[in-house]
Design a protein around this motif. Structure first.
Motif, short mmCIF file in Angstrom:
data_model
loop_
_atom_site.label_atom_id
_atom_site.label_comp_id
_atom_site.label_asym_id
_atom_site.label_seq_id
_atom_site.Cartn_x
_atom_site.Cartn_y
_atom_site.Cartn_z
N HIS A 142 72.77 43.36 91.00
CA HIS A 142 73.20 42.37 91.98
C HIS A 142 73.37 42.99 93.36
O HIS A 142 72.98 42.41 94.37
CB HIS A 142 74.50 41.72 91.53
N ALA A 143 73.96 44.19 93.39
CA ALA A 143 74.14 44.87 94.67
C ALA A 143 72.78 45.20 95.29
O ALA A 143 72.59 45.07 96.50
CB ALA A 143 74.96 46.14 94.48
N TYR A 144 71.84 45.61 94.46
CA TYR A 144 70.51 45.95 94.98
C TYR A 144 69.81 44.72 95.54
O TYR A 144 69.28 44.74 96.66
CB TYR A 144 69.65 46.58 93.88
N ASP A 178 70.99 32.02 94.86
CA ASP A 178 71.51 31.99 96.24
C ASP A 178 73.02 32.18 96.27
O ASP A 178 73.56 32.88 97.13
CB ASP A 178 71.14 30.67 96.92
N ALA A 179 73.72 31.56 95.31
CA ALA A 179 75.18 31.69 95.25
C ALA A 179 75.58 33.13 94.93
O ALA A 179 76.54 33.66 95.51
CB ALA A 179 75.75 30.74 94.20
N MET A 180 74.85 33.77 94.02
CA MET A 180 75.14 35.15 93.66
C MET A 180 74.94 36.07 94.85
O MET A 180 75.81 36.91 95.17
CB MET A 180 74.26 35.60 92.50
N LEU A 181 73.83 35.92 95.55
CA LEU A 181 73.54 36.77 96.71
C LEU A 181 74.59 36.58 97.81
O LEU A 181 75.05 37.55 98.42
CB LEU A 181 72.15 36.46 97.25
N GLN A 182 74.96 35.34 98.04
CA GLN A 182 75.97 35.06 99.06
C GLN A 182 77.31 35.68 98.69
O GLN A 182 78.00 36.25 99.55
CB GLN A 182 76.12 33.55 99.26
N HIS A 187 81.55 39.71 99.65
CA HIS A 187 82.55 40.66 99.16
C HIS A 187 82.14 42.12 99.41
O HIS A 187 83.00 43.00 99.46
CB HIS A 187 82.80 40.45 97.67
N GLY A 188 80.83 42.35 99.52
CA GLY A 188 80.35 43.71 99.75
C GLY A 188 79.99 44.47 98.49
O GLY A 188 79.54 45.60 98.55
N TYR A 189 80.16 43.83 97.32
CA TYR A 189 79.86 44.51 96.06
C TYR A 189 79.36 43.53 95.00
O TYR A 189 79.69 42.35 95.01
CB TYR A 189 81.09 45.24 95.53
N GLY A 190 78.56 44.05 94.07
CA GLY A 190 78.18 43.31 92.89
C GLY A 190 79.26 43.47 91.84
O GLY A 190 79.91 44.53 91.76
N LEU A 191 79.48 42.45 91.02
CA LEU A 191 80.56 42.47 90.03
C LEU A 191 80.01 42.11 88.66
O LEU A 191 79.27 41.13 88.52
CB LEU A 191 81.65 41.47 90.43
N ARG A 192 80.41 42.90 87.66
CA ARG A 192 80.06 42.59 86.28
C ARG A 192 81.32 42.29 85.50
O ARG A 192 82.26 43.10 85.48
CB ARG A 192 79.35 43.77 85.60
N LYS A 193 81.36 41.11 84.87
CA LYS A 193 82.47 40.74 84.00
C LYS A 193 81.93 40.68 82.57
O LYS A 193 81.04 39.90 82.27
CB LYS A 193 83.05 39.39 84.41
N ALA A 194 82.49 41.51 81.72
CA ALA A 194 81.95 41.67 80.37
C ALA A 194 81.91 40.36 79.60
O ALA A 194 80.98 40.10 78.84
CB ALA A 194 82.75 42.72 79.61
N HIS A 195 82.93 39.50 79.77
CA HIS A 195 82.96 38.27 78.99
C HIS A 195 81.90 37.28 79.46
O HIS A 195 81.54 36.35 78.74
CB HIS A 195 84.34 37.63 79.06
N ALA A 206 82.43 46.18 85.85
CA ALA A 206 81.97 47.14 86.85
C ALA A 206 81.82 46.46 88.20
O ALA A 206 81.62 45.25 88.28
CB ALA A 206 80.63 47.76 86.43
N ILE A 207 81.91 47.27 89.26
CA ILE A 207 81.49 46.83 90.58
C ILE A 207 80.50 47.86 91.10
O ILE A 207 80.53 49.03 90.69
CB ILE A 207 82.66 46.66 91.57
N ALA A 208 79.61 47.43 91.98
CA ALA A 208 78.59 48.33 92.52
C ALA A 208 78.32 48.00 93.98
O ALA A 208 78.38 46.84 94.39
CB ALA A 208 77.30 48.23 91.71
#
Length: 261
Positions: A142-144, A178-182, A187-195, A206-208
């Motif tokens: 997501h960050a990439y 589009d929502a994910m990229l925005q 926020h400045g970072y990609g976020l992974r929520k395991a659930h 994780a965040i990246a």
């Protein structure tokens, strides 16, 4: 004079034509190269199979793959990146406890090239170097996607859609994308929520953030933890600022070792 390999010569001719004319249609390629369309299609299919050329889904025109452009762009070698990142990742873990990884894009995946090397009290993914994670199902991906060029992003998304399966369905959902990229840019970072993104063997959050070299994204760096071990407030107040600092430090080291020409 040694004899030329005719098929190879034609393939290189097609690559050079695409480089100069892209995006270019099959008809224009045939006109410019003076090759029959049947011959061109065989060459193009071979180039696509090996990742040198891709065909846009929207206009059906041909373009050079970003992979080919990278070869002429003096991209940072993975081993050099890992060498530069190692001490920075270890320092980051000393500050925040949880391990970190650095990854680069490999096709439609993010491949981990270095990890925290200090002994970990809690191992999130101990044997992770070389592991590839889906670009749409990882904080690294997501960050990439959020910070790469529009051209590179469009190519990635079109290739994911063409590959099909669950990632292809997700990539085709423009509203979600589009929502994910925005959200990542805001926020400045990609976020992974395991659930939200099941990973049975390694449920983790994780965040990246991106790592830049001369203004262009070259890698991403993350912090990872077992599911539900870190609160969102801590991510915002401590994890993201420190991770961004580490990414900027890595960028500075890389730019010092790879001065712009």
């Amino acid at each position: 004079m040694e004899k030329q390999i005719r098929v190879l010569s034609r393939g290189l001719q097609v690559v050079e034509c695409i480089r100069q004319e892209a995006p270019v249609s099959l008809s224009k390629l045939s006109h410019t190269t003076a090759l029959p369309k049947s011959t061109l299609l065989r060459i193009l299919n071979t180039l696509q199979h090996h990742g040198w050329v891709y065909r846009g889904l929207s206009d059906e025109h041909y373009r050079l793959s970003f992979r080919l452009r990278c070869l002429t762009d003096n991209l940072l070698a993975a081993d050099a990146l890992a060498e530069a990142a190692g001490p920075i990742l270890d320092e980051l873990k000393s500050d925040l406890f949880w391990p970190s990884y650095v990854a680069v894009r490999r096709g439609l995946f993010m491949e981990v090239v270095e990890r925290t090397r200090k002994k970990q009290v809690v191992a999130v993914r101990p044997e992770v170097v070389g592991v590839k994670v889906g670009i749409l199902r990882s904080a690294l991906g997501h960050a990439y996607l959020a910070f790469c060029s529009d051209t590179e992003r469009d190519e990635i998304i079109e290739r994911v859609i063409a590959a099909g399966g669950e990632p292809g369905v997700l990539a085709a959902d423009k509203a979600w994308l589009d929502a994910m990229l925005q959200r990542v840019r805001q926020h400045g970072y990609g976020l992974r929520k395991a659930h939200e993104w099941p990973a049975p063997a390694h449920a983790q959050g994780a965040i990246a953030v991106p790592v830049f070299l001369h203004g262009r994204i070259k890698a991403c760096i993350n912090i990872a933890w077992p599911d539900d071990a870190v609160e969102q407030a801590l991510i915002e107040s401590q994890f993201y600022p420190r991770l961004r600092e580490a990414a900027d430090h890595l960028s500075a080291v890389l730019e010092n070792d790879n001065p712009a020409v």
